[in-house]
Design an enzyme around this catalytic site. Structure first.
Site, PDB file in Angstrom:
ATOM      1  N   SER A 145       6.732   8.015  -9.357  1.00  0.00           N
ATOM      2  CA  SER A 145       5.434   8.558  -9.754  1.00  0.00           C
ATOM      3  C   SER A 145       5.439  10.070  -9.686  1.00  0.00           C
ATOM      4  CB  SER A 145       4.320   8.018  -8.854  1.00  0.00           C
ATOM      5  OG  SER A 145       3.076   8.583  -9.233  1.00  0.00           O
ATOM      6  N   LYS A 199       4.540   0.362  -6.821  1.00  0.00           N
ATOM      7  CA  LYS A 199       4.234   1.312  -7.890  1.00  0.00           C
ATOM      8  C   LYS A 199       3.103   0.787  -8.770  1.00  0.00           C
ATOM      9  CE  LYS A 199       4.806   4.863 -10.687  1.00  0.00           C
ATOM     10  NZ  LYS A 199       4.186   4.507 -11.952  1.00  0.00           N
ATOM     11  N   HIS A 202      -0.053   1.340  -6.898  1.00  0.00           N
ATOM     12  CA  HIS A 202      -0.304   2.785  -6.986  1.00  0.00           C
ATOM     13  C   HIS A 202      -1.023   3.113  -8.286  1.00  0.00           C
ATOM     14  CE1 HIS A 202       0.883   6.644  -8.783  1.00  0.00           C
ATOM     15  NE2 HIS A 202       0.935   7.160  -7.574  1.00  0.00           N
ATOM     16  N   ASN A 203      -0.537   2.560  -9.391  1.00  0.00           N
ATOM     17  CA  ASN A 203      -1.156   2.831 -10.684  1.00  0.00           C
ATOM     18  C   ASN A 203      -2.561   2.236 -10.769  1.00  0.00           C
ATOM     19  OD1 ASN A 203       1.367   3.914 -11.193  1.00  0.00           O
ATOM     20  ND2 ASN A 203       1.519   3.056 -13.237  1.00  0.00           N
ATOM     21  N   GLU A 206      -4.751   4.514  -9.076  1.00  0.00           N
ATOM     22  CA  GLU A 206      -4.902   5.662  -9.988  1.00  0.00           C
ATOM     23  C   GLU A 206      -5.993   5.397 -11.020  1.00  0.00           C
ATOM     24  OE1 GLU A 206      -2.138   7.168 -13.597  1.00  0.00           O
ATOM     25  OE2 GLU A 206      -1.142   7.107 -11.641  1.00  0.00           O
TER      26      GLU A 206
END
Length: 514
Positions: A145, A199, A202-203, A206
């Protein structure tokens, strides 16, 4: 004769006579920048692309970054690597990744490491890891990222796979990662798909973070009439306090930018239809499978879908009534401060929900993910880097098995202080017809998780009525069914000790409705 000469390679960059420590195949922007990052940190980097022109372009434009070993063919590329070979794939996720893997397999030897640093879906990573393990190869699904800038200057890196592979690969990844307080923003996440799963979440966070920021901007714009440039100044001031983050920082930059063609604020000439690449949807789909309520992330994902629902929006425009109250804000500064506090509280909820999802998946797949370590490596390099990730790291250091992040004393106190403003903002938005799905759903989640008793009891009664799904009682153990269509007597279906009701898992296919 040198080692390179023995391989039959002609290294046209700044290659020396030693084999490369790591190879990167796929030299679009992200792959190109990761290769440059490795080279800048003193690593010898083999580079390859399907079309050699991109390989040559990297050498021509950035050969001074370090030592590159370019190859035209995949065979020469693999031969230019020291053992165990470390091959990083940076191509479009999906079939392209599988194609490159198939091309690599006959060229690799037992113990070699294949790294997928793209945005792969974690079930694909699990499949690929099992497939390559059968061939004696390590497969490392690695979340990266930070965008193209992070790839070049230091990203947050989330590698999964075997611990053995991390012993060989980890030092290189930690070396090129972002650093916060001299600590690398890279750590071993867990087996098989754990890296790409983290990940993905995480997105998802986001998505929620961006939606919340957009709602804050919209509320201030509509409530106070301030210009985009004035709101940019507000976000700059917010970035000096508890809300300090990469996304707040760039929000100020976007809002302050003027379109050269029209002279208007750029944000006013950008079409209001947000796109997405799928990681948000994956996050929501997985949360449904796990039975984890990530309401803020889900509403943020649906908000993007709604913005792109052109036929529906056209059908509604000028037709659906609003019945909104007149809005007259007496104290603009106080309102802006309310929005700031609501934004902070909602952001904390989004992160809390994301970490709950990581914990649930870790238990489901046996990954043993350290949530505190994930918070630590997200402090720098990545898109969601933020000041309060230090506080999240500290919370999991205090209580590694913390069941609910917002129940940590620091965050409980912070949300308590913001709660009155949060409620005022959500009420004002509802009264004046301003959509705030992420603010509102985050507050509803907060109220739901803190409630002494929820109306889920009624839902269980309904399910038992039409589907004989049974229910549990608060006053004795076991499961029960009421004979609704007969004499309405209650039957104890099973015994057992009384226990706290766990989240209800997704139901399997059945002849009965749910």
């Amino acid at each position: 004769m040198t080692e390179l000469a023995e391989t039959g390679l002609e290294a046209t960059g700044r290659a020396d006579n030693r084999l490369a420590e790591i190879g990167v195949t796929g030299l679009a922007v992200m792959g190109r920048n990761l290769a440059r990052n490795f080279a800048r940190h003193g690593h010898r980097v083999a580079i390859h692309n399907r079309t050699y022109a991109k390989t040559q372009s990297l050498i021509d434009d950035h050969g001074d970054d370090g030592t590159f070993v370019p190859s035209e063919s995949m065979a020469d590329f693999v031969a230019s690597l020291e053992r165990p070979r470390r091959v990083l794939i940076m191509v479009k996720a999906g079939a392209g990744t599988d194609a490159v893997i198939e091309e690599l397999i006959p060229l690799l030897e037992e113990g070699d490491i294949v790294i997928d640093a793209g945005n792969a879906h974690f079930p694909d990573t699990i499949r690929r890891e099992n497939y390559l393990k059968e061939k004696g190869l390590h497969f490392v699904g690695t979340g990266v990222s930070g965008g193209e800038e992070g790839a070049l200057n230091g990203p947050s890196i989330m590698p999964g796979g075997s611990r053995e592979s991390y012993e060989s690969l980890g030092p290189l990844l930690e070396n090129i990662s972002a650093k916060v307080d001299d600590t690398p923003c890279c750590t071993y996440v867990g087996p098989d798909g754990a890296g790409h799963f983290v990940k993905m979440v995480h997105n998802g966070i986001e998505y929620a973070d961006m939606q919340l920021i957009a709602e804050a901007y919209d509320l201030i714009r509509q409530g106070t009439g301030k210009s985009a440039a004035e709101i940019a100044d507000i976000f700059r001031s917010w970035n000096e306090g508890d809300l300090e983050s990469f996304l707040i920082e760039i929000t100020a930059e976007v809002l302050a930018h003027v379109d050269a063609e029209t002279g208007q604020a750029l944000v006013d000439v950008i079409l209001d239809q947000a796109e997405q690449k799928g990681t948000g949807r994956w996050t929501v789909q997985n949360a449904l499978d796990l039975g984890v309520p990530i309401t803020g992330i889900a509403e943020a994902t649906f908000a993007r879908a709604l913005s792109g629902g052109v036929p529906q929006r056209e059908a509604a425009r000028g037709v659906l009534p609003a019945h909104t109250a007149d809005w007259a804000i007496d104290d603009g500064d106080a309102f802006v401060e309310d929005v700031r506090q609501a934004l902070y509280a909602s952001k904390v909820v989004a992160y809390s929900q994301g970490f709950d999802q990581i914990a649930a998946a870790s238990a489901e797949f046996g990954w043993d993910i350290d949530r505190g370590a994930m918070a630590r490596i997200w402090r720098g390099g990545c898109i969601i880097r933020a000041r309060f990730l230090n506080r999240i790291t500290e919370a999991y250091e205090r209580t590694p098995d913390l069941a609910l992040l917002i129940a940590d004393p620091y965050f409980t106190e912070a949300i308590s202080a913001a709660l009155p403003a949060w409620r005022r903002v959500v009420v004002a938005a509802a009264e004046h017809g301003i959509p705030t799905p992420a603010f509102s759903s985050s507050l509803a989640y907060y109220d739901g998780v803190r409630a002494d008793r929820l109306p889920a009891a009624l839902i269980q009664g309904q399910r038992d009525f039409f589907g004989a799904h049974t229910y549990r009682r608060v006053d004795k153990p076991g499961t029960f069914h009421t004979e609704w269509s007969l004499d309405r007597s209650e039957t104890q279906i099973s015994g057992g000790e009384a226990q706290t009701l766990p989240p209800e898992p997704a139901e399997k296919a059945t002849d009965r409705p749910s």
